[in-house]
Every structure is written in structure tokens, then in C-alpha cells.
Design an enzyme around this catalytic site. Structure first.
Site, short mmCIF file in Angstrom:
data_model
loop_
_atom_site.label_atom_id
_atom_site.label_comp_id
_atom_site.label_asym_id
_atom_site.label_seq_id
_atom_site.Cartn_x
_atom_site.Cartn_y
_atom_site.Cartn_z
N LYS A 115 0.91 -1.31 -0.06
CA LYS A 115 0.07 0.00 0.14
C LYS A 115 0.81 1.32 0.02
O LYS A 115 0.55 2.07 -0.71
CB LYS A 115 -0.87 0.12 1.24
CG LYS A 115 -1.96 -0.95 1.00
CD LYS A 115 -3.28 -0.47 0.51
CE LYS A 115 -4.27 -1.40 -0.10
NZ LYS A 115 -4.53 -2.41 1.01
N LYS A 196 -4.91 -9.00 -13.26
CA LYS A 196 -5.92 -9.53 -12.80
C LYS A 196 -7.39 -8.55 -13.12
O LYS A 196 -7.12 -7.29 -13.26
CB LYS A 196 -5.88 -9.57 -11.39
CG LYS A 196 -6.99 -10.30 -10.16
CD LYS A 196 -6.53 -10.35 -8.76
CE LYS A 196 -7.57 -10.70 -7.87
NZ LYS A 196 -7.27 -10.49 -6.59
N LYS A 199 -11.75 -3.09 -11.93
CA LYS A 199 -12.52 -2.02 -12.29
C LYS A 199 -11.56 -0.84 -12.54
O LYS A 199 -11.65 0.00 -13.60
CB LYS A 199 -13.60 -1.56 -11.38
CG LYS A 199 -14.54 -0.78 -11.89
CD LYS A 199 -15.73 -0.45 -11.09
CE LYS A 199 -16.84 -1.21 -11.20
NZ LYS A 199 -18.11 -0.78 -10.50
#
Ligand code: SF4
Length: 329
Positions: A115, A196, A199
Site C-alpha cells: 500500500k 487480474k 475495475k
């Protein structure tokens, strides 16, 4: 009716309309688990705040996701479907669990490092505490098992460690160590044929799309990159279209594509048309049900509010034990 094996919990961020990756990776499994477990399915909107800067669409995305879940076969009269932020006890348990969680352990987690790499401009406390909030989500509802892919197993092990640590320190059994229920979901690659399905990468196919939109997206799919011309033989083993055929097409059709592709007996356009037809046929009952439910949006919100209330009852029972164990007045 056979007795259920215990309670399952799973949460998903409010990402709006679901795509094939969500459907095959989670929703399909959520529906199946209802036959064996008492299921608690949570839309984790607080988790979304750690990485979503624009919160304008959170409410709509929550609605669309719940609508997809219900249309796919989640039964709200049996399962609890609710919104994380509507059960405030989760933030209370998160705070309490944070007291027994070593900071170094959190900053060492690969997911935290990932992250930090992805959003170096916004390394907030929420990112560090994310796994603790996740542990609170799971343990607040007295969860016996959590369905996870192999890659998420360390998160559940982390939750188990926090439970042990808390129970040991406060000499209680208030927190249940959840079992991992390893699920075998296919990794769904996007229409770019590389990453993968997601959206945010715009490489997805929405399950609620119209048949025409679906066909258009399927026709955009990247195939075997070595196959340049119709007359070139292809290799289905490296083609994402074939991967989806194996899920949505009949055994005869899969076999036909497998054989004909290798000898250039079928072109990619026809192969994709066949996939689009089968995909649309598979999703047709879901889409009809979704369209029906979409006529009464108030029903979806009622389901969520009912779920919030049922979730609060379990959460408060857990917190009564947790507060008492810590000696809070
Ligand atoms: Fe892929 Fe089908 Fe083209 Fe073969 S014929 S490369 S399986 S799209």
C-alpha cells in the site's frame, strides 16, 4: 434441514457493480456457503476510506454491490448482509485490539508495504491499522470460519494471533480464533489478457452489463499474442478467452475450441462470439432478477438496514464480554 457448521464472515469493499472477477472469486462462493453455514456478509465501507479519496460514489457503490449480491442468490432471510460503518462496535473493538498488536508487526506486513508503494502520497494510520480493523470485523461476529484464497491466508493467521494475544492477556475466551476456509476460486484475468480483472484497470466485464455490452467487451479480449493471422494456429493454453470458455462453455465446446484453435480451424472472432453467447446465457437469470430488484431500490436498503440491526445484536453481545474481560467500568 441439516444443522449448519457454524458462522462464516466475509467482507468486501463497496466497489459498485460487480465484474466477472468478483463474481467467480467471491459472490458465487458466498451463495454456495449459505447451504452449510450461517453467513455474515459485510460491505466494508470503512476499509474503503483508507484508499478511496473520492467518497462521492460510496453510497451508490454500496447499493449496486448489494443489488448484485441479492440478484446472484444471497438470501437475506437467512444470511446477514450489512454495512460495516453501521455497526459502531467494530471501531470500539478495533481500538481495543490495537492495544495488543505490536506496531512493528503491522508495518512489516507485505500488504502494508504494498500500500505504501501504491500511494506514497497518503500513508495514513488507517493503512497501518487495516489488519486490526479486519480482525475486529471477523471476531466481532463470533466467526468460526473465513473463506479466503491461499494468498489471503496470512491475514487470518494474523487475526488468530490477535485473538490468542487478547484472550491470554485478559484471561478470557471472548474472542474466537477463526478457521481458514480455503476456497478455490479461479484467478480471473482481465480483457487485457495480462492483469487480474479490476475495475480500476478498466479491463473488466460487469456481470450486470447488457448482452450487447458484454459481447463488445469479449470482442476486445486479448488472445494468444503469437496468433497474428486467421490462418495461424493458436495456443489456447495461453489465451484468456479459452480460460473463460472452460468456465462458461460446455465440455464439447471447450474440446472443440481446444482442438480447432491449434489447427486454425476456428478464428478468434468466432471463438469470442461463442464465448459471449455462453456468458450471456449463463448470466441471463441473474440479470433478469437484478432488473426486477432494481425496480424497488427501497427493498435493497431495507435488507441492509435489517442486516445492520441483526449484526448489531451479535456485535453488542461480543462487546459485553470483551469490555468485562478488560475490567472496563
Ligand atoms: Fe484464443 Fe479462441 Fe483465438 Fe484460440 S481461437 S487464440 S482460444 S480466442
Amino acid at each position: 434441514m441439516t444443522a449448519k457448521k457454524g458462522r462464516v464472515f466475509s467482507g468486501a469493499r463497496p466497489t459498485g457493480k460487480q465484474h466477472l472477477g468478483n463474481y467467480l472469486g467471491a459472490v458465487h462462493n458466498y451463495v454456495a456457503l449459505q447451504d452449510e453455514y450461517d453467513c455474515v456478509y459485510c460491505i466494508v465501507d470503512l476499509h474503503a476510506l483508507t484508499t478511496v479519496e473520492d467518497t462521492e460514489n460510496l453510497k451508490q457503490n454500496t447499493y449496486e454491490m448489494a443489488l448484485d449480491w441479492l440478484a446472484a442468490g444471497i438470501r437475506p432471510e437467512e444470511s446477514i448482509v450489512f454495512i460495516q460503518s453501521h455497526v459502531l462496535q467494530v471501531t470500539e473493538l478495533h481500538t481495543m485490539l490495537s492495544m495488543v498488536t505490536p506496531l512493528g508487526k503491522l508495518t512489516d506486513l507485505p500488504t502494508f508495504k504494498e500500500k505504501v508503494r501504491m500511494q506514497p502520497h497518503n500513508i495514513n494510520y488507517g493503512l497501518v491499522g487495516y489488519p486490526v480493523l479486519m480482525a475486529a470485523d471477523i471476531m466481532l461476529y463470533k466467526t468460526n470460519a473465513v473463506p479466503v484464497g491461499v494468498d489471503q491466508a496470512p491475514h487470518i493467521e494474523f487475526t488468530r494471533e490477535i485473538a490468542r494475544s487478547f484472550n491470554h492477556r485478559f484471561k478470557t475466551q471472548a474472542l474466537i480464533e477463526p478457521e481458514m476456509k480455503i476456497t478455490e476460486a479461479p484467478k480471473v484475468i482481465g480483457i487485457d489478457g495480462q492483469q487480474k480483472m479490476s475495475k480500476s484497470l478498466d479491463n473488466h466485464i460487469e456481470i450486470a452489463a447488457t448482452p450487447e455490452e458484454t459481447a463488445k467487451r469479449v470482442m476486445m479480449m486479448v488472445t494468444d499474442p503469437q496468433r497474428q493471422r486467421r490462418s495461424d494456429p493458436g495456443n489456447p493454453d495461453v489465451c484468456n478467452v479459452f480460460s473463460l470458455h472452460k468456465i462458461f462453455s460446455s465440455a464439447e465446446e471447450v474440446n472443440m475450441v481446444n482442438v480447432e484453435c491449434r489447427r486454425a480451424g476456428i478464428g478468434c472472432v468466432d471463438c469470442k462470439k461463442l464465448l459471449a453467447k455462453n456468458l450471456n446465457a449463463h448470466l441471463s437469470p441473474f440479470r433478469a432478477r437484478r432488473a426486477e430488484l432494481a425496480q424497488k431500490p427501497e427493498y435493497v436498503w431495507e435488507v441492509l438496514e435489517d442486516g445492520n440491526q441483526r449484526a448489531r445484536v451479535i456485535a453488542e453481545q461480543t462487546m459485553v464480554e470483551v469490555r468485562a474481560a478488560q475490567g472496563l467500568p
